[in-house]
Design a protein around this motif. Structure first.
Motif, PDB file in Angstrom:
ATOM      1  N   MET A 378       0.830  -1.205   0.000  1.00  0.00           N
ATOM      2  CA  MET A 378       0.000   0.000   0.000  1.00  0.00           C
ATOM      3  C   MET A 378       0.866   1.258   0.000  1.00  0.00           C
ATOM      4  O   MET A 378       1.935   1.289   0.614  1.00  0.00           O
ATOM      5  CB  MET A 378      -0.920   0.003   1.220  1.00  0.00           C
ATOM      6  N   LEU A 379       0.399   2.314  -0.680  1.00  0.00           N
ATOM      7  CA  LEU A 379       1.137   3.574  -0.741  1.00  0.00           C
ATOM      8  C   LEU A 379       1.439   4.116   0.646  1.00  0.00           C
ATOM      9  O   LEU A 379       2.525   4.640   0.901  1.00  0.00           O
ATOM     10  CB  LEU A 379       0.344   4.616  -1.536  1.00  0.00           C
ATOM     11  N   ILE A 380       0.477   3.971   1.535  1.00  0.00           N
ATOM     12  CA  ILE A 380       0.626   4.545   2.870  1.00  0.00           C
ATOM     13  C   ILE A 380       1.763   3.883   3.648  1.00  0.00           C
ATOM     14  O   ILE A 380       2.282   4.448   4.614  1.00  0.00           O
ATOM     15  CB  ILE A 380      -0.705   4.451   3.644  1.00  0.00           C
ATOM     16  N   MET A 381       2.172   2.689   3.228  1.00  0.00           N
ATOM     17  CA  MET A 381       3.287   2.001   3.872  1.00  0.00           C
ATOM     18  C   MET A 381       4.613   2.271   3.172  1.00  0.00           C
ATOM     19  O   MET A 381       5.662   1.779   3.609  1.00  0.00           O
ATOM     20  CB  MET A 381       3.028   0.500   3.910  1.00  0.00           C
ATOM     21  N   ASN A 382       4.572   3.054   2.114  1.00  0.00           N
ATOM     22  CA  ASN A 382       5.792   3.302   1.337  1.00  0.00           C
ATOM     23  C   ASN A 382       6.098   4.777   1.098  1.00  0.00           C
ATOM     24  O   ASN A 382       7.250   5.129   0.866  1.00  0.00           O
ATOM     25  CB  ASN A 382       5.688   2.588  -0.020  1.00  0.00           C
ATOM     26  N   GLU A 383       5.085   5.620   1.135  1.00  0.00           N
ATOM     27  CA  GLU A 383       5.278   7.050   0.912  1.00  0.00           C
ATOM     28  C   GLU A 383       5.152   7.817   2.227  1.00  0.00           C
ATOM     29  O   GLU A 383       4.355   7.444   3.096  1.00  0.00           O
ATOM     30  CB  GLU A 383       4.232   7.597  -0.069  1.00  0.00           C
ATOM     31  N   GLU A 384       5.927   8.894   2.346  1.00  0.00           N
ATOM     32  CA  GLU A 384       5.774   9.749   3.518  1.00  0.00           C
ATOM     33  C   GLU A 384       4.346  10.279   3.576  1.00  0.00           C
ATOM     34  O   GLU A 384       3.807  10.754   2.577  1.00  0.00           O
ATOM     35  CB  GLU A 384       6.753  10.919   3.455  1.00  0.00           C
ATOM     36  N   THR A 385       3.737  10.177   4.732  1.00  0.00           N
ATOM     37  CA  THR A 385       2.366  10.659   4.887  1.00  0.00           C
ATOM     38  C   THR A 385       2.346  11.892   5.770  1.00  0.00           C
ATOM     39  O   THR A 385       2.953  11.915   6.834  1.00  0.00           O
ATOM     40  CB  THR A 385       1.469   9.566   5.507  1.00  0.00           C
ATOM     41  N   PHE A 386       1.661  12.914   5.300  1.00  0.00           N
ATOM     42  CA  PHE A 386       1.474  14.143   6.063  1.00  0.00           C
ATOM     43  C   PHE A 386      -0.022  14.305   6.287  1.00  0.00           C
ATOM     44  O   PHE A 386      -0.638  15.256   5.798  1.00  0.00           O
ATOM     45  CB  PHE A 386       2.048  15.326   5.270  1.00  0.00           C
ATOM     46  N   ASP A 387      -0.615  13.361   7.015  1.00  0.00           N
ATOM     47  CA  ASP A 387      -2.060  13.374   7.153  1.00  0.00           C
ATOM     48  C   ASP A 387      -2.476  12.588   8.387  1.00  0.00           C
ATOM     49  O   ASP A 387      -1.665  11.889   9.003  1.00  0.00           O
ATOM     50  CB  ASP A 387      -2.721  12.794   5.898  1.00  0.00           C
ATOM     51  N   PRO A 388      -3.762  12.687   8.777  1.00  0.00           N
ATOM     52  CA  PRO A 388      -4.231  12.026  10.010  1.00  0.00           C
ATOM     53  C   PRO A 388      -4.727  10.602   9.792  1.00  0.00           C
ATOM     54  O   PRO A 388      -5.782  10.221  10.299  1.00  0.00           O
ATOM     55  CB  PRO A 388      -5.356  12.955  10.468  1.00  0.00           C
ATOM     56  N   ILE A 389      -3.994   9.802   9.022  1.00  0.00           N
ATOM     57  CA  ILE A 389      -4.347   8.394   8.825  1.00  0.00           C
ATOM     58  C   ILE A 389      -3.278   7.522   9.478  1.00  0.00           C
ATOM     59  O   ILE A 389      -2.087   7.719   9.243  1.00  0.00           O
ATOM     60  CB  ILE A 389      -4.447   8.025   7.333  1.00  0.00           C
ATOM     61  N   ILE A 390      -3.711   6.552  10.269  1.00  0.00           N
ATOM     62  CA  ILE A 390      -2.753   5.654  10.908  1.00  0.00           C
ATOM     63  C   ILE A 390      -3.071   4.214  10.523  1.00  0.00           C
ATOM     64  O   ILE A 390      -4.144   3.697  10.814  1.00  0.00           O
ATOM     65  CB  ILE A 390      -2.736   5.847  12.443  1.00  0.00           C
ATOM     66  N   PRO A 391      -2.152   3.555   9.819  1.00  0.00           N
ATOM     67  CA  PRO A 391      -2.349   2.150   9.424  1.00  0.00           C
ATOM     68  C   PRO A 391      -1.762   1.211  10.473  1.00  0.00           C
ATOM     69  O   PRO A 391      -0.608   1.352  10.880  1.00  0.00           O
ATOM     70  CB  PRO A 391      -1.579   2.062   8.107  1.00  0.00           C
ATOM     71  N   VAL A 392      -2.562   0.247  10.910  1.00  0.00           N
ATOM     72  CA  VAL A 392      -2.127  -0.713  11.937  1.00  0.00           C
ATOM     73  C   VAL A 392      -1.859  -2.059  11.280  1.00  0.00           C
ATOM     74  O   VAL A 392      -2.753  -2.663  10.683  1.00  0.00           O
ATOM     75  CB  VAL A 392      -3.204  -0.874  13.025  1.00  0.00           C
ATOM     76  N   GLN A 393      -0.604  -2.528  11.394  1.00  0.00           N
ATOM     77  CA  GLN A 393      -0.231  -3.840  10.861  1.00  0.00           C
ATOM     78  C   GLN A 393       0.306  -4.692  11.997  1.00  0.00           C
ATOM     79  O   GLN A 393       1.017  -4.193  12.877  1.00  0.00           O
ATOM     80  CB  GLN A 393       0.830  -3.694   9.764  1.00  0.00           C
ATOM     81  N   THR A 394      -0.030  -5.975  11.992  1.00  0.00           N
ATOM     82  CA  THR A 394       0.414  -6.856  13.078  1.00  0.00           C
ATOM     83  C   THR A 394       1.718  -7.565  12.708  1.00  0.00           C
ATOM     84  O   THR A 394       2.081  -7.663  11.540  1.00  0.00           O
ATOM     85  CB  THR A 394      -0.659  -7.905  13.404  1.00  0.00           C
ATOM     86  N   PHE A 395       2.419  -8.060  13.742  1.00  0.00           N
ATOM     87  CA  PHE A 395       3.643  -8.840  13.525  1.00  0.00           C
ATOM     88  C   PHE A 395       3.757  -9.880  14.631  1.00  0.00           C
ATOM     89  O   PHE A 395       3.096  -9.788  15.683  1.00  0.00           O
ATOM     90  CB  PHE A 395       4.875  -7.926  13.503  1.00  0.00           C
ATOM     91  N   SER A 396       4.626 -10.846  14.423  1.00  0.00           N
ATOM     92  CA  SER A 396       4.827 -11.892  15.429  1.00  0.00           C
ATOM     93  C   SER A 396       6.282 -12.050  15.848  1.00  0.00           C
ATOM     94  O   SER A 396       6.563 -12.571  16.928  1.00  0.00           O
ATOM     95  CB  SER A 396       4.317 -13.241  14.900  1.00  0.00           C
ATOM     96  N   ASP A 397       7.209 -11.577  15.010  1.00  0.00           N
ATOM     97  CA  ASP A 397       8.635 -11.852  15.246  1.00  0.00           C
ATOM     98  C   ASP A 397       9.429 -10.546  15.281  1.00  0.00           C
ATOM     99  O   ASP A 397       9.271  -9.690  14.404  1.00  0.00           O
ATOM    100  CB  ASP A 397       9.168 -12.760  14.126  1.00  0.00           C
ATOM    101  N   GLU A 398      10.293 -10.401  16.286  1.00  0.00           N
ATOM    102  CA  GLU A 398      11.073  -9.178  16.452  1.00  0.00           C
ATOM    103  C   GLU A 398      12.002  -8.921  15.276  1.00  0.00           C
ATOM    104  O   GLU A 398      12.054  -7.810  14.734  1.00  0.00           O
ATOM    105  CB  GLU A 398      11.902  -9.248  17.741  1.00  0.00           C
ATOM    106  N   THR A 399      12.721  -9.916  14.852  1.00  0.00           N
ATOM    107  CA  THR A 399      13.661  -9.741  13.741  1.00  0.00           C
ATOM    108  C   THR A 399      12.925  -9.319  12.476  1.00  0.00           C
ATOM    109  O   THR A 399      13.361  -8.406  11.753  1.00  0.00           O
ATOM    110  CB  THR A 399      14.436 -11.041  13.484  1.00  0.00           C
ATOM    111  N   GLU A 400      11.797  -9.964  12.225  1.00  0.00           N
ATOM    112  CA  GLU A 400      11.020  -9.657  11.022  1.00  0.00           C
ATOM    113  C   GLU A 400      10.503  -8.226  11.045  1.00  0.00           C
ATOM    114  O   GLU A 400      10.573  -7.503  10.039  1.00  0.00           O
ATOM    115  CB  GLU A 400       9.853 -10.627  10.904  1.00  0.00           C
ATOM    116  N   VAL A 401       9.981  -7.778  12.165  1.00  0.00           N
ATOM    117  CA  VAL A 401       9.389  -6.434  12.205  1.00  0.00           C
ATOM    118  C   VAL A 401      10.455  -5.351  12.104  1.00  0.00           C
ATOM    119  O   VAL A 401      10.240  -4.294  11.496  1.00  0.00           O
ATOM    120  CB  VAL A 401       8.521  -6.248  13.471  1.00  0.00           C
ATOM    121  N   LEU A 402      11.623  -5.604  12.654  1.00  0.00           N
ATOM    122  CA  LEU A 402      12.698  -4.615  12.524  1.00  0.00           C
ATOM    123  C   LEU A 402      13.187  -4.537  11.079  1.00  0.00           C
ATOM    124  O   LEU A 402      13.555  -3.463  10.589  1.00  0.00           O
ATOM    125  CB  LEU A 402      13.840  -4.948  13.477  1.00  0.00           C
ATOM    126  N   GLN A 403      13.197  -5.670  10.400  1.00  0.00           N
ATOM    127  CA  GLN A 403      13.545  -5.652   8.968  1.00  0.00           C
ATOM    128  C   GLN A 403      12.520  -4.843   8.186  1.00  0.00           C
ATOM    129  O   GLN A 403      12.870  -4.052   7.300  1.00  0.00           O
ATOM    130  CB  GLN A 403      13.623  -7.078   8.436  1.00  0.00           C
TER     131      GLN A 403
END
Length: 481
Positions: A378-403
């Motif tokens: 999604m664009l919102i996960m790749n482009e700088e956002t200057f707006d009041p939208i917050i996307p919530v994505q889940t994760f399970s692994d520390e190494t994966e989320v830091l990557q």
């Protein structure tokens, strides 16, 4: 509060009208009503300002640090005393809530306080020589004339964060504020005038951004450009500054991740994420753009965050209790729509918001929005956002989320929420960002360095590092008999 027209610029200690008499309208973004007009300066006017700064440089740079310090400290006092009025001006031209506007002015004054102290601390170095007949010194000296280009989202603090260390170091300045928010810049220059700043040390040019910026780039007299803005413009400045090998201090775009681990204090973390994302209506370079929440607490976290977001009050920055003002302009509004359409089209669910605010004001207002079921494409996960939208994505692994957090060309700020000290240190070291906040979303303070890595810029603002950007280190080698 304002004159019908302020079509003046400040050059060589004097407020002057631009000869052609043209003006640039300044609008209140909450109502879209014109506030006033400011001067439409161009290349000729900018060159005049550069020459004034060049002429003033020898006298200003030869003052002692303590002498420069007194003027900076006086400017700090005047700005602090006038914070409420200056905050009202800022809110009128920028739109943020008045409480935020006054807070920004006070924070901006703190940069003048810090650099009034640093002005006396431009230390050099005595290098122990390996040769008996040689003595070696390193002497810090000011770069020279500085071109300072500042943005609209923090129209006061971005100015003092740049010109404070420049002036403390002994440089002179040509300031170009954003065309949307020139009034705060005018008032700050007036404060320096009242503080006793010598003629030509600070010069202000408002008007066409490209024409003024190009005049700075083409001038041999401008030895350093300090700029806050988009990465695209920063790259352009880097290319064009090559002709004269100018120094650059660039604070560019950001795409900050916030990572909420399973051991985080959920109540505290939701409040901090909210404060990060919705400060200045999401129009900050270090606000949370991507939110990663551990899957074991995702439902609870999202529900609590959504409840807190739903209570945010939208409206004019002058209305009591308002926490979200307008977006700055139509272009910003269009970007919100494009990000939302793209996300929903790729499967995102709108938990809250997702539409324009239907209030009684004409500005570009948008409801604070929470999205779930987020994918990486999604664009919102790749482009700088200057707006009041917050996307919530889940994760399970520390190494994966830091990557994932690091998988971007940006590298300005990142945030971690955890109560585990080992994890906090480990993750802070692995995150590829110039700034990392651990259970803290307000890292910008006068005494600490602020700046990004990768395509988020180079150089630092704040702390003693901030003054180093405006100094050249001269090596003096002395042969003795």
């Amino acid at each position: 509060m304002f004159e019908k027209s302020t079509k003046i610029i400040f050059i060589d200690g004097k407020w002057k009208e631009v000869d052609d008499g043209k003006g640039v309208a300044v609008y209140n973004p909450a109502t879209l009503e014109p506030i006033t007009e400011v001067a439409d300066g161009g290349s000729r006017v900018t060159e005049e300002a550069i020459q004034a700064a060049s002429k003033a440089f020898p006298g200003w740079s030869e003052l002692t640090g303590r002498e420069r310090s007194r003027i900076l400290y006086k400017a700090y006092e005047l700005m602090s005393e006038d914070a409420e009025r200056l905050g009202e001006i800022l809110t009128t031209e920028q739109g943020k809530p008045l409480k935020e506007g006054i807070g920004e002015v006070k924070g901006a004054a703190n940069f003048l306080l810090w650099y009034s102290e640093e002005a006396s601390r431009g230390y050099g170095e005595w290098i122990p020589s390996s040769i008996k007949s040689k003595r070696m010194l390193v002497i810090p000296q000011p770069v020279g004339v500085v071109g300072a280009i500042t943005p609209w989202n923090f129209p006061s603090s971005m100015i003092t964060r740049k010109i404070g260390p420049a002036l403390a170091a002994g440089c002179t300045v040509v300031l170009k504020p954003a065309p949307e928010t020139p009034l705060s810049a005018i008032e700050i220059v007036k404060i320096f005038e009242r503080a006793g700043m010598p003629e030509g040390v600070i010069n202000l040019v408002t008007g066409d951004a490209q024409e003024i910026g190009n005049a700075m780039l083409k001038s041999k007299e401008v030895r350093l450009l300090t700029f806050t803005g988009s990465t695209a413009v920063g790259k352009y400045l880097m290319q064009e500054s090559a002709e004269h090998v100018k120094k650059l201090s660039l604070e560019l775009g950001g795409h900050a991740p916030s990572v909420v681990f399973e051991d985080a204090d959920i109540d505290k973390a939701t409040s901090l994420v909210l404060a990060s994302k919705f400060r200045n209506n999401g129009q900050t370079c270090i606000c949370t753009n991507r939110l990663y929440v551990h899957e074991s607490i995702a439902d609870q976290f999202t529900a609590m965050l959504t409840e807190k977001v739903s209570q945010l009050k939208i409206g004019s920055g002058f209305e009591e209790g308002v926490e979200l003002g307008p977006l700055i302009n139509e272009q910003a509004s269009e970007k919100v729509h494009s990000h939302l359409r793209d996300a929903v089209g790729k499967g995102a669910q709108v938990v809250l918001g997702g539409a324009e605010w239907e209030g009684n004001l004409e500005g570009y207002f948008y409801k604070p929005t929470v999205l779930t079921d987020i994918s990486d494409d999604m664009l919102i996960m790749n482009e700088e956002t200057f707006d009041p939208i917050i996307p919530v994505q889940t994760f399970s692994d520390e190494t994966e989320v830091l990557q994932k957090a690091n998988d971007t060309d940006y590298g300005l700020a990142a945030y971690i929420f955890t109560e585990n000290t080992n994890r906090a240190i480990r993750a802070s070291e692995k995150l590829e960002y110039g700034i990392v906040g651990v259970n803290d979303v307000f890292p910008a303070v006068a005494e600490a360095p602020f700046g990004g890595i990768k395509q988020s810029g180079n150089g630092k603002e704040g702390g003693h590092y901030g003054m180093e950007e405006f100094l050249e280190m001269k090596f003096v080698s002395i042969g003795i008999g």
